[in-house]
Scaffold this motif. Structure first.
Motif, PDB file in Angstrom:
ATOM      1  N   LEU A  59       0.838  -1.203   0.000  1.00 30.13           N
ATOM      2  CA  LEU A  59       0.000   0.000   0.000  1.00 30.13           C
ATOM      3  C   LEU A  59       0.871   1.251   0.000  1.00 30.13           C
ATOM      4  N   GLN A  60       2.013   1.176   0.692  1.00 34.10           N
ATOM      5  CA  GLN A  60       2.869   2.353   0.794  1.00 34.10           C
ATOM      6  C   GLN A  60       3.811   2.489  -0.393  1.00 34.10           C
ATOM      7  N   ARG A  61       3.908   1.448  -1.149  1.00 32.94           N
ATOM      8  CA  ARG A  61       4.783   1.485  -2.310  1.00 32.94           C
ATOM      9  C   ARG A  61       4.059   2.036  -3.533  1.00 32.94           C
ATOM     10  N   ALA A  62       2.732   1.892  -3.519  1.00 34.03           N
ATOM     11  CA  ALA A  62       1.951   2.269  -4.696  1.00 34.03           C
ATOM     12  C   ALA A  62       1.754   3.778  -4.758  1.00 34.03           C
ATOM     13  N   SER A  63       1.836   4.323  -5.973  1.00 28.76           N
ATOM     14  CA  SER A  63       1.526   5.746  -6.109  1.00 28.76           C
ATOM     15  C   SER A  63       0.068   5.929  -6.504  1.00 28.76           C
ATOM     16  N   VAL A  64      -0.583   4.838  -6.927  1.00 22.54           N
ATOM     17  CA  VAL A  64      -1.999   4.910  -7.280  1.00 22.54           C
ATOM     18  C   VAL A  64      -2.722   3.789  -6.538  1.00 22.54           C
ATOM     19  N   LEU A  65      -3.813   4.155  -5.872  1.00 19.69           N
ATOM     20  CA  LEU A  65      -4.584   3.162  -5.132  1.00 19.69           C
ATOM     21  C   LEU A  65      -5.986   3.091  -5.736  1.00 19.69           C
ATOM     22  N   VAL A  66      -6.421   1.876  -6.061  1.00 25.16           N
ATOM     23  CA  VAL A  66      -7.748   1.714  -6.655  1.00 25.16           C
ATOM     24  C   VAL A  66      -8.567   0.805  -5.757  1.00 25.16           C
ATOM     25  N   ARG A  85      -6.877   4.209   4.791  1.00 28.11           N
ATOM     26  CA  ARG A  85      -6.468   5.540   4.328  1.00 28.11           C
ATOM     27  C   ARG A  85      -5.295   6.093   5.145  1.00 28.11           C
ATOM     28  N   ASP A  86      -5.306   5.867   6.433  1.00 21.44           N
ATOM     29  CA  ASP A  86      -4.260   6.428   7.292  1.00 21.44           C
ATOM     30  C   ASP A  86      -2.878   5.832   7.015  1.00 21.44           C
ATOM     31  N   LEU A  87      -2.834   4.688   6.326  1.00 19.87           N
ATOM     32  CA  LEU A  87      -1.543   4.056   6.052  1.00 19.87           C
ATOM     33  C   LEU A  87      -0.881   4.623   4.797  1.00 19.87           C
ATOM     34  N   LEU A  88      -1.666   5.326   3.968  1.00 18.66           N
ATOM     35  CA  LEU A  88      -1.149   5.729   2.664  1.00 18.66           C
ATOM     36  C   LEU A  88      -0.157   6.876   2.805  1.00 18.66           C
ATOM     37  N   ARG A  89       0.802   6.873   1.904  1.00 15.20           N
ATOM     38  CA  ARG A  89       1.798   7.938   1.945  1.00 15.20           C
ATOM     39  C   ARG A  89       1.246   9.192   1.296  1.00 15.20           C
ATOM     40  N   PRO A  90       1.726  10.359   1.735  1.00 16.03           N
ATOM     41  CA  PRO A  90       1.253  11.595   1.107  1.00 16.03           C
ATOM     42  C   PRO A  90       1.571  11.554  -0.383  1.00 16.03           C
ATOM     43  N   GLY A  91       0.633  12.017  -1.191  1.00 12.13           N
ATOM     44  CA  GLY A  91       0.852  12.029  -2.623  1.00 12.13           C
ATOM     45  C   GLY A  91       0.266  10.826  -3.326  1.00 12.13           C
ATOM     46  N   THR A  92      -0.250   9.861  -2.579  1.00 11.92           N
ATOM     47  CA  THR A  92      -0.877   8.701  -3.219  1.00 11.92           C
ATOM     48  C   THR A  92      -2.147   9.160  -3.940  1.00 11.92           C
ATOM     49  N   ARG A  93      -2.274   8.791  -5.211  1.00  8.83           N
ATOM     50  CA  ARG A  93      -3.482   9.155  -5.965  1.00  8.83           C
ATOM     51  C   ARG A  93      -4.535   8.085  -5.699  1.00  8.83           C
ATOM     52  N   ILE A  94      -5.654   8.498  -5.134  1.00  8.93           N
ATOM     53  CA  ILE A  94      -6.670   7.525  -4.738  1.00  8.93           C
ATOM     54  C   ILE A  94      -7.827   7.549  -5.725  1.00  8.93           C
ATOM     55  N   LEU A  95      -8.088   6.413  -6.351  1.00  9.96           N
ATOM     56  CA  LEU A  95      -9.210   6.311  -7.283  1.00  9.96           C
ATOM     57  C   LEU A  95     -10.232   5.379  -6.654  1.00  9.96           C
ATOM     58  N   GLU A  96     -11.201   5.973  -5.956  1.00 12.47           N
ATOM     59  CA  GLU A  96     -12.166   5.140  -5.250  1.00 12.47           C
ATOM     60  C   GLU A  96     -13.510   5.213  -5.957  1.00 12.47           C
ATOM     61  N   SER A  97     -14.258   4.160  -5.842  1.00 13.80           N
ATOM     62  CA  SER A  97     -15.573   4.165  -6.459  1.00 13.80           C
ATOM     63  C   SER A  97     -16.530   3.378  -5.576  1.00 13.80           C
ATOM     64  N   GLY A  98     -17.807   3.502  -5.898  1.00  8.72           N
ATOM     65  CA  GLY A  98     -18.838   2.890  -5.065  1.00  8.72           C
ATOM     66  C   GLY A  98     -19.070   1.437  -5.426  1.00  8.72           C
ATOM     67  N   LEU A  99     -19.992   0.822  -4.711  1.00  9.05           N
ATOM     68  CA  LEU A  99     -20.359  -0.584  -4.956  1.00  9.05           C
ATOM     69  C   LEU A  99     -20.712  -0.802  -6.423  1.00  9.05           C
ATOM     70  N   GLY A 100     -20.590  -2.026  -6.866  1.00 10.95           N
ATOM     71  CA  GLY A 100     -20.815  -2.288  -8.296  1.00 10.95           C
ATOM     72  C   GLY A 100     -19.505  -2.012  -8.991  1.00 10.95           C
ATOM     73  N   ALA A 101     -19.531  -1.209 -10.025  1.00 12.30           N
ATOM     74  CA  ALA A 101     -18.339  -0.691 -10.719  1.00 12.30           C
ATOM     75  C   ALA A 101     -17.092  -1.572 -10.680  1.00 12.30           C
ATOM     76  N   GLU A 102     -17.251  -2.888 -10.446  1.00 17.87           N
ATOM     77  CA  GLU A 102     -16.076  -3.760 -10.280  1.00 17.87           C
ATOM     78  C   GLU A 102     -15.195  -3.817 -11.510  1.00 17.87           C
ATOM     79  N   GLU A 103     -15.869  -4.015 -12.659  1.00 22.22           N
ATOM     80  CA  GLU A 103     -15.050  -4.171 -13.863  1.00 22.22           C
ATOM     81  C   GLU A 103     -14.368  -2.882 -14.233  1.00 22.22           C
ATOM     82  N   GLU A 104     -15.052  -1.784 -13.951  1.00 19.97           N
ATOM     83  CA  GLU A 104     -14.441  -0.500 -14.241  1.00 19.97           C
ATOM     84  C   GLU A 104     -13.216  -0.283 -13.347  1.00 19.97           C
ATOM     85  N   ARG A 105     -13.339  -0.674 -12.065  1.00 19.93           N
ATOM     86  CA  ARG A 105     -12.183  -0.560 -11.164  1.00 19.93           C
ATOM     87  C   ARG A 105     -11.016  -1.396 -11.681  1.00 19.93           C
ATOM     88  N   ALA A 106     -11.330  -2.608 -12.105  1.00 14.81           N
ATOM     89  CA  ALA A 106     -10.280  -3.493 -12.610  1.00 14.81           C
ATOM     90  C   ALA A 106      -9.601  -2.870 -13.827  1.00 14.81           C
TER      91      ALA A 106
END
Ligand code: SAH
Length: 567
Positions: A342-349, A359-380
């Motif tokens: 989690l801390q190595r990634a610059s992008v979190l999906v 969230r508290d574990l992420l390093r500053p500057g991590t780009r977070i791409l979060e989405s709601g329920l469903g949307a599984e294939e889009e997240r992938a």
């Protein structure tokens, strides 16, 4: 200069180890400790005191002037277990000094400044060279001053809190440019140099050729990842030693593999000698990339035929997709490996509720791409697309990310051009089992009762099979508002093969703050008490309740000798 002060014999031993490791940078202050600390504090930029922090605080307190001028002070304890920056962590360099002292003495640096605690990746700790204003740019990052990032070569980097524009800059480049005054150049290992050499080619000839090729193409030797050649030349001294001097490995390929690579400048000579029409170009290109320097030959002062060839390729930065299971909820059930990814990634999906979990574990500057329920294939798809752009991406899921979760849709999308790492997680079934007792002591399956993507007939057939085979069953996605008849139906199928007294464990929100668990029986379970935060584990015909715990015996032998479950 670093002033060293000690009071005890043990302190003096550690002090001397440091002094002999850094003879030119250190000065030992002898004499009464109070006086030595005072003198060192005024004369040196940094101090290492082999003394208690309290003593040092009292001694330097009256001498403090200001953050920008005071010396950085590190205290090391009597047993040299800890190196504690007590003053001037950033500006005074004490944090870095504590880390360096820690390395020499095997002591743990105890860094208490906020920005280090939130963990910004050090520019000089990325695994490849950083040149230029490393200290100034790092400080700007730590102080949240705008730092612009330009990546001429896309390369997976850890998160850095960078901005669009800034007075400071980080530039990822393999070109032979000089860093600006407020700039850091990161040198990713993006260049592959293919080399060919006749037997006995001198090391200087190979090195000179490579250096000329890089210089004329405007490329930095610090970005060279490897020298590539044909198997037959693996031990060719000129190549081996040139690689040593460049500090890179020699990577070799079979003549057959190289012969299959399309190259602009094939020739008959290597074909006759080693069985491939190209060595330098083919070896540089075999893993893909862009040919920056086509084959060129060494030049010899005496006009005799060249003994070495080389070609330079820029290989594409390989993005990295980590598929990370977060465990069922509790922080201490998140594995250290998951945390590191989690801390190595610059992008979190991930799904927003899972992102909240970490969230508290992420390093500053991590780009977070979060989405709601469903949307599984889009997240992938998003996660894979970001990795293909050369980023280090973490795709998260609760429990294990491969169990009814994101790993399969992501890997169905993923191509060969990215690296994929899976980090296993504690599943809901395992977390629930540990709470219930030992329900999974023998063969068991998980069955999802969600018929959103799987036809009910298929689910029913699998439940039938598990029932007939007397396998312990854990139901995932057991019941939701819109899906309420599936669980009763599945339980009825199992009841056709198992006694009403068969133990059933119901665990809701395993390892989360509102965790609850119940042990009931196949005959007594009220499906209305089950929801989507729950897993339901049904025992086999040998599973029993023992002292309030659900226990499935390990062997059939034991099962034969134990009393039958009451029917
Ligand atoms: N990848 C997850 C499963 C996701 S499917 C894993 O490996 O565990 C979602 C279902 O998992 C939920 O409907 C519920 O049945 C179950 N689940 C997930 N977390 C749970 C928890 N902490 N406690 C109980 N059940 C849970």
């Amino acid at each position: 200069m670093i002033g060293l002060i000690s009071a005890t014999a043990a302190g003096a031993t550690a002090r001397d180890r440091l002094a002999s490791a850094w003879p030119d940078r250190t000065r030992v202050y002898e004499g009464p400790v109070a006086d030595a600390v005072r003198r060192a504090f005024t004369e040196c930029e940094e101090l290492v005191c082999f003394l208690a922090t309290g003593a040092v605080v009292r001694l330097v307190a009256p001498l403090l002037v200001g953050k920008t001028t005071d010396a950085g002070v590190v205290c090391v304890d009597e047993a040299a277990r800890y190196a504690v920056p007590v003053l001037g962590g950033h500006g005074g360099g004490a944090n870095d000094l504590a880390r360096a002292v820690g390395e020499v003495l095997g002591a743990e640096p105890v860094v208490t400044t906020a920005t280090d605690a939130v963990g910004i990746a050090g520019l000089d700790t990325l695994g490849f060279p950083a040149e230029g204003a490393v200290a100034a740019v790092t400080r700007a990052l730590l102080d949240s001053e705008p730092v612009a990032l330009t990546a001429e070569v896309p390369w997976p980097l850890p998160p850095l809190p960078v901005a669009e524009r800034g007075a400071y800059a980080v530039r990822v480049t393999d070109r032979a440019v000089e860093p600006g005054e407020r700039e850091v150049l990161l040198r990713p290992p993006s260049l592959v140099v293919g080399v060919g050499a006749s037997r006995g080619a001198p090391e200087e000839e190979v090195l000179g050729l490579v250096a000329d090729a890089l210089r004329e193409a405007g490329l930095s030797a610090r970005s060279v990842a490897e020298l590539a050649t044909v198997d037959a030349k693996a031990g060719e001294p000129g190549i081996v030693r040139a690689a040593e001097r460049l500090g890179v490995p020699v990577v070799t390929y079979s003549a057959e593999e190289l012969a299959a690579v399309a190259v602009p400048n094939p020739s008959g000579a290597p074909l006759a000698a080693v069985g491939t029409p190209s060595v330098a170009e083919a070896a540089a290109l075999v893993r893909g990339g862009e040919l920056l320097v086509p084959k060129r030959k060494s030049e010899r002062a005496d006009g005799t035929p060249a003994m070495a060839t080389c070609a330079v390729v820029r290989r594409p930065g390989r993005g990295r997709l980590a598929v990370v299971g977060l465990g069922p909820g509790a922080r201490d059930l998140l594995t250290p490996r998951a945390k590191a990814e989690l801390q190595r990634a610059s992008v979190l999906v991930g799904l927003d509720q899972y992102v909240d979990q970490i969230r508290d574990l992420l390093r500053p500057g991590t780009r977070i791409l979060e989405s709601g329920l469903g949307a599984e294939e889009e997240r992938a798809r998003t996660a894979v697309a970001e990795a293909r752009r050369g980023h280090a991406v973490a795709l998260i899921g609760s429990g294990d990310a491969g169990v009814y979760a994101m790993a399969s849709p992501a890997l169905a999308e993923a191509s060969e051009d990215i690296d994929v790492v899976g980090v296993p997680g504690v599943t809901a079934a395992l977390a629930a089992a540990a709470i219930l007792g030992a329900p999974l002591g023998h063969d068991h399956v998980s069955i999802s009762l969600s018929d959103l993507h799987t036809p009910w007939e298929v689910i029913e057939r699998r439940v039938q099979a598990a029932a007939a085979a007397d396998i312990v069953v854990t139901f995932y996605n057991p019941r939701s508002r819109g899906r309420d008849w599936q669980l009763p139906k599945a339980l009825a199928i199992l009841a056709g093969h198992r006694a009403p007294g068969t133990p059933v464990g119901v665990v809701r929100n395993a390892s989360r703050p509102d965790e609850s668990a119940r042990l009931t029986t196949l005959g007594a379970l009220d499906p209305a008490t089950v929801d989507m935060m729950t897993v339901v584990t049904v025992g086999n015909t040998a599973t029993r309740e023992i002292a309030g715990r659900m226990v499935t015996p390990r062997g059939y032998r034991w099962q034969e000798n134990t009393p039958e479950v009451a029917r």
